[in-house]
Structure formats: C-alpha cells, structure tokens
Design a protein around this motif. Structure first.
Motif, short mmCIF file in Angstrom:
data_model
loop_
_atom_site.label_atom_id
_atom_site.label_comp_id
_atom_site.label_asym_id
_atom_site.label_seq_id
_atom_site.Cartn_x
_atom_site.Cartn_y
_atom_site.Cartn_z
N GLU A 375 0.83 -1.20 0.00
CA GLU A 375 0.00 0.00 0.00
C GLU A 375 0.87 1.26 0.00
O GLU A 375 0.57 2.26 -0.68
CB GLU A 375 -0.92 -0.01 1.21
N SER A 376 1.97 1.23 0.78
CA SER A 376 2.86 2.40 0.82
C SER A 376 3.50 2.64 -0.55
O SER A 376 3.68 3.79 -0.98
CB SER A 376 3.93 2.20 1.89
N ASP A 377 3.83 1.58 -1.26
CA ASP A 377 4.37 1.74 -2.62
C ASP A 377 3.34 2.39 -3.53
O ASP A 377 3.68 3.26 -4.37
CB ASP A 377 4.80 0.40 -3.18
N ASP A 378 2.10 1.99 -3.42
CA ASP A 378 1.04 2.59 -4.24
C ASP A 378 0.89 4.09 -3.92
O ASP A 378 0.66 4.93 -4.82
CB ASP A 378 -0.29 1.87 -4.00
N GLU A 379 1.02 4.44 -2.65
CA GLU A 379 0.91 5.86 -2.26
C GLU A 379 2.03 6.69 -2.87
O GLU A 379 1.84 7.82 -3.30
CB GLU A 379 0.92 5.97 -0.73
N VAL A 380 3.26 6.11 -2.86
CA VAL A 380 4.39 6.82 -3.46
C VAL A 380 4.13 7.07 -4.94
O VAL A 380 4.37 8.17 -5.48
CB VAL A 380 5.68 6.02 -3.25
N GLU A 381 3.62 6.04 -5.65
CA GLU A 381 3.35 6.18 -7.07
C GLU A 381 2.23 7.21 -7.30
O GLU A 381 2.31 8.02 -8.23
CB GLU A 381 2.94 4.83 -7.65
N TYR A 382 1.21 7.21 -6.45
CA TYR A 382 0.12 8.17 -6.59
C TYR A 382 0.62 9.60 -6.38
O TYR A 382 0.28 10.53 -7.11
CB TYR A 382 -0.99 7.84 -5.59
N TYR A 383 1.48 9.79 -5.35
CA TYR A 383 2.04 11.11 -5.08
C TYR A 383 2.89 11.58 -6.26
O TYR A 383 2.85 12.73 -6.66
CB TYR A 383 2.90 11.02 -3.81
N ARG A 384 3.64 10.67 -6.88
CA ARG A 384 4.50 11.03 -8.00
C ARG A 384 3.66 11.46 -9.20
O ARG A 384 4.00 12.40 -9.92
CB ARG A 384 5.38 9.84 -8.36
N ALA A 386 0.47 12.58 -9.11
CA ALA A 386 -0.36 13.76 -8.82
C ALA A 386 0.46 15.04 -8.74
O ALA A 386 0.09 16.07 -9.31
CB ALA A 386 -1.12 13.55 -7.50
N VAL A 387 1.60 14.98 -8.05
CA VAL A 387 2.41 16.17 -7.82
C VAL A 387 3.39 16.39 -8.94
O VAL A 387 3.69 17.52 -9.33
CB VAL A 387 3.11 16.08 -6.45
N GLY A 388 3.91 15.30 -9.51
CA GLY A 388 4.90 15.42 -10.57
C GLY A 388 6.30 15.56 -10.04
O GLY A 388 7.18 16.03 -10.77
N ALA A 389 6.53 15.20 -8.78
CA ALA A 389 7.88 15.27 -8.18
C ALA A 389 8.06 14.08 -7.24
O ALA A 389 7.07 13.45 -6.82
CB ALA A 389 8.07 16.59 -7.44
N GLU A 390 9.32 13.85 -6.91
CA GLU A 390 9.62 12.73 -6.02
C GLU A 390 9.30 13.15 -4.58
O GLU A 390 9.60 14.27 -4.18
CB GLU A 390 11.09 12.34 -6.12
N PRO A 391 8.71 12.25 -3.79
CA PRO A 391 8.42 12.59 -2.38
C PRO A 391 9.69 12.60 -1.55
O PRO A 391 10.72 12.07 -1.94
CB PRO A 391 7.46 11.49 -1.95
N ASP A 392 9.61 13.24 -0.38
CA ASP A 392 10.75 13.24 0.54
C ASP A 392 10.98 11.84 1.13
O ASP A 392 10.08 10.99 1.15
CB ASP A 392 10.50 14.24 1.67
N GLU A 393 12.20 11.67 1.65
CA GLU A 393 12.54 10.33 2.20
C GLU A 393 11.74 10.03 3.46
O GLU A 393 11.41 8.86 3.72
CB GLU A 393 14.03 10.27 2.50
#
Length: 510
Positions: A375-384, A386-393
C-alpha cells in the motif's frame, strides 16, 4: 560301511538313556577356594579334585569377583550336590563341606596335609595310572558309630558325597581306588587317606608269581627252572609281600590280573597315592552358611542364650520383611506417579496441537506487513503522478524499508522512480541514456578508446610471438628493431603499418 539297523539304533538310544539317568543320579561336586590362598593350598585343591573324579569339575575356573551365590546358581542346572570350599587364614587352613541347595554346612580345620607328590616321592614303588580315575573310589568309614549328633551328621555327609554301591550288582573290576576316613574318638580328629587297590592271587611261591607277571625274571644263573619255582632264588626281599588273614579274601568273580579267578583266594593290597589330610570339626551351620549354628566345638551356650539368639534372629527377619514391603510400596508409588505424569504430558501435547490449529486460521502478521508495504508503494506512485515530483525520504518510511529489502546485485530496483520512467520502446530496443562527466553516452554499452594499442591480444600468433620474444635474435641489417629504450634494452617503438611490415619481413626471412 554298513548302516545301522533299526534294532541297533534303538539299543544305542536305550543305552544312552540308561547311562544318562545313571550319571544324573550320582552326586557331583565342586572343589574350589575363596579368598587368597598360597601355592601349596592351590595344589591341595587340585589333588582333592583328583580324588573326587570322575564326578567333579576338573577344570573349574574361579574369579575374584565370584561370590557363593554364583556357584549355587550354576550348580542347580549342572546337578551339583556338594561343595568343598577351601580358604586360608594367617593361622590355619580351613575346609567347608556343604550340601546343596539348603545345607547344612560343615566347617573343618585342616591340621595337617600332604600332597600327592609328597606321598608318591616317599614310596619306593608306587602304583598310580590314569585308568584308576575313570571310576569313582570306594568309601570306607571307620569308627563313626560313636554317640553324638555331629558324628552321625558327618558320616551321613561323607556317605552322600560318593556314589552308593550295590554289593550284588557291582563290578569288581571298576573298583580301583579306596578313600578311608577314620574318626579318632579321643582327639576328635578325622584321618583322610587315599589308596590304590590291587588284587593278587595267594597260595603260590614267589617264583611262580614272578612268572605270572609281565616282566619275565632273569634266569641266566639258574641250572634248572625248578630253582625259580621252588626256592625263588635271586629274588629280593622287597618283592615279598606280608599277606595274611587281614587282607586275604575269596573273590566272588574274576578280577583283572593274572591268577585272580572266581572262588579263589586272593590278597587285597593297598598303596597310598595321596593326598593325606587331618581334619577337625569346628562347627555345623544350617543353610549355606547363613542359618543357625547347630554345633560348635569351642563355644557352648545354655538354652536361654540359644533362645535369645533365636528371638533376635526372628526380629531381624521381621525387620527385613518390613523393609522389603516398604520398598515394594515405594516402587508401586513411583510407577503410579510416572503414569500420571505421562497422562498429563499427553494432555498438554493435545492442547498445544489444538491451539496451533486455531492460530493457523488467523492471518499471518508477516503477510499483513507485506500488504502495508505494498500500500505504501502505491501511495508513493500516486504522489509522483499527482504532484509530478519525487516525495521526501521521511514522508513514506515503509516504502524506504521496502526498497532496502532488495539485494544489491539488482541495481535496477534501487533506482525507484527513475527506472519507471523508461519507456517500453527503449527497453525493447536496448537504447538507454545516462548522464556523466563526459556527456551523454549510450546506456549499457562500454566505450573504447580510439586507435590501436600495442600488446592487445588478437590471436594465437601474437601470443606465441610475445611468449618467444626473448629468444628472438636481431640482426644488424634489421634497422626497424634497433631502437633502444631508456635502459638500453631493445624495444618496439614503431606502431601502425610500419610495425606490421617489419613483422612480416622478419617472418619472411626466417
């Protein structure tokens, strides 16, 4: 060889059966020692075994760890009826005679003894051979009819140690030895003697007896044979035997030896062959040395003292019985306790198995962790997306742990989102680009420097040439290879086509 008929086989089987019954019906004995004994007492034991043959254990082996119970346990199956036990103390040599299996046991003190070798060495002419020991000896008891319970018990014990003889059926040729036991009423000592028996005819001169022997006499000095028959000349006095009424008897049947005929008078002669012992009875005990003392030669007790000993013995027996019962109860309690513990352990094992089956129906916590990570991997992909940038660590820590779980030898998975940006066409064509200091280069391809380097391996000839360049000899005319390096060594400085031409010219000259 002819086979035996049925009648012969039946007769042989019947004879073996009769012999086995006769052998099992006679008394057998063990003669052994207890404790430490000397060399002479050990030889005395062997001599006493010789007397008790053939119904004794000739080569009985005794070990230090053996106890009296071991001999009693073995004696039953072998049909042994009597024990003769020798032991030695610092002051005396003792002998015990026991009747199996329940006693009594007679204790004797050996006051004097002489071995077979001592007795035979003292005789001028002895008579002893192996055939004498194939049959049991004849027992003679003298002066055992005196009053006294201990004397009668001794006589009965000695009588039952040797096989009984039926006077009407006995074969005289089987009687070759004699054991004499004489009881002295004054000293209360027993004289033990062992003799060899010989029967010779009487009523004839010494010369005739000499002719009937196996060794024929020397007649060189005789003028006539009548001198030998009538006078008995040149015969030593030692050959003459003192026969009389004390040893002359009429034979009921023929006896082995020349001149011993039935219904004829013959003389019975005894020659001592040993061993010789002087015994003294000390005490008599019930059982195998563990019962009450029936007789003691040195200690006399009153009836009150005897009754007190009996009462004390009864108390000891009762205590022993109580201890045995108590031990049996303890053993039964231990067994019951073991059974209870066994049942409890089985019930606990069953409960453990049932609980394990119930836990298996619930979801595995490891699977839940994997679902959370997915689920956390899916959230990272969704954030990428939607926002168009890499999330923070620190924004998605579970995804970071998920990335580190992959091994280092798969670098494509560590790149994360960068690897996902590659298009399908790039993957199919194998074209990828990566940035470096030198600029953009094809991804996955190794770049090589321009030009040719000397020493590159191209084939087998250059390798062979390089391996044999030390042995290559240069001529003065070959100016292409005369250039020297810094140290003055010959080296190859020219590259390119010129170098190859020189190589071909050198090869062509060879």
């Amino acid at each position: 060889m002819k086979s035996k008929t049925k009648s012969q086989k039946k007769a042989r089987a019947a004879a073996n059966h009769v012999a086995q019954e006769a052998y099992s019906s006679v008394p057998h004995s063990f003669v052994f020692h207890r404790g430490q004994i000397g060399k002479n007492v050990g030889q005395l034991i062997l001599d006493v075994r010789k007397v008790m043959e053939p119904y004794t254990a000739e080569s009985l082996k005794v070990r230090r760890k053996n106890v009296l119970k071991d001999f009693v346990a073995v004696a039953g199956p072998l049909g042994v009826t009597h024990f003769m036990i020798f032991n030695k103390t610092p002051s005396s040599v003792n002998m015990r005679v026991a009747r199996l299996p329940k006693g009594p046991m007679l204790h004797f003190r050996v006051l004097k003894y002489s071995l077979i070798k001592d007795v035979v060495s003292s005789l001028k002419k002895h008579r002893m051979h192996d055939q004498q020991f194939t049959h049991h000896p004849l027992l003679v008891l003298n002066n055992f009819g005196s009053d006294g319970m201990q004397v009668k018990l001794m006589a009965t014990m000695f009588q039952h140690m040797f096989p009984s003889i039926n006077v009407h059926k006995v074969n005289l040729n089987n009687i070759k030895r004699c054991v004499l036991l004489n009881y002295n009423t004054e000293t209360k000592e027993i004289e033990f003697r062992h003799y060899s028996l010989k029967v010779v005819p009487v009523g004839m001169s010494r010369g005739v007896k000499k002719l009937m022997q196996e060794k024929f006499p020397n007649m060189s000095k005789f003028e006539d044979i009548s001198e030998l028959l009538m006078k008995g000349a040149n015969l030593s006095e030692s050959e003459a035997e003192q026969d009389g009424e004390h040893n002359i008897t009429e034979l009921p049947q023929a006896y082995s030896g020349r001149g011993n005929m039935a219904s004829q008078q013959s003389a019975v002669r005894l020659t001592e062959i040993g061993p010789r012992m002087t015994l003294q009875l000390t005490k008599i005990e019930e059982g195998m040395g563990e019962g009450n003392v029936l007789y003691h030669s040195m200690i006399s007790k009153s009836e009150e003292e005897i009754q007190e000993l009996l009462n004390r013995k009864e108390v000891q027996l009762k205590e022993k019985e109580e201890r045995r019962k108590h031990q049996e109860q303890n053993v039964t309690k231990k067994k019951e306790k073991l059974e209870e513990n066994k049942k409890k352990s089985l019930e606990g094992m069953k409960r453990k198995r049932s609980s394990a089956e119930e836990d298996s129906e619930v979801e595995d916590p490891g699977m839940q962790n994997e679902a959370v990570a997915a689920e956390s991997d899916d959230e990272v992909e969704y954030y990428r997306q939607a926002v168009g940038a890499e999330p923070d660590e620190d924004m998605f820590p579970s995804a970071k742990k998920r990335k580190r779980a992959f091994p280092a030898k798969y670098p494509g998975r560590d790149k994360g989102a960068h690897s996902a940006k590659r298009s399908v066409s790039e993957v199919r064509t194998g074209r990828g680009w990566k940035k470096s200091k030198d600029g953009e280069k094809a991804f996955g391809k190794k770049t090589k420097p321009a030009g040719k380097t000397f020493g590159a391996k191209k084939g087998g000839r250059e390798n062979k040439f390089g391996a044999k360049k030390k042995k290559f000899e240069l001529n003065k005319k070959d100016k292409l290879f005369k250039s020297k390096g810094h140290n003055g060594n010959q080296s190859f400085k020219k590259k390119g086509a010129g170098a190859r031409q020189g190589f071909k010219q050198r090869k062509g000259k060879g």
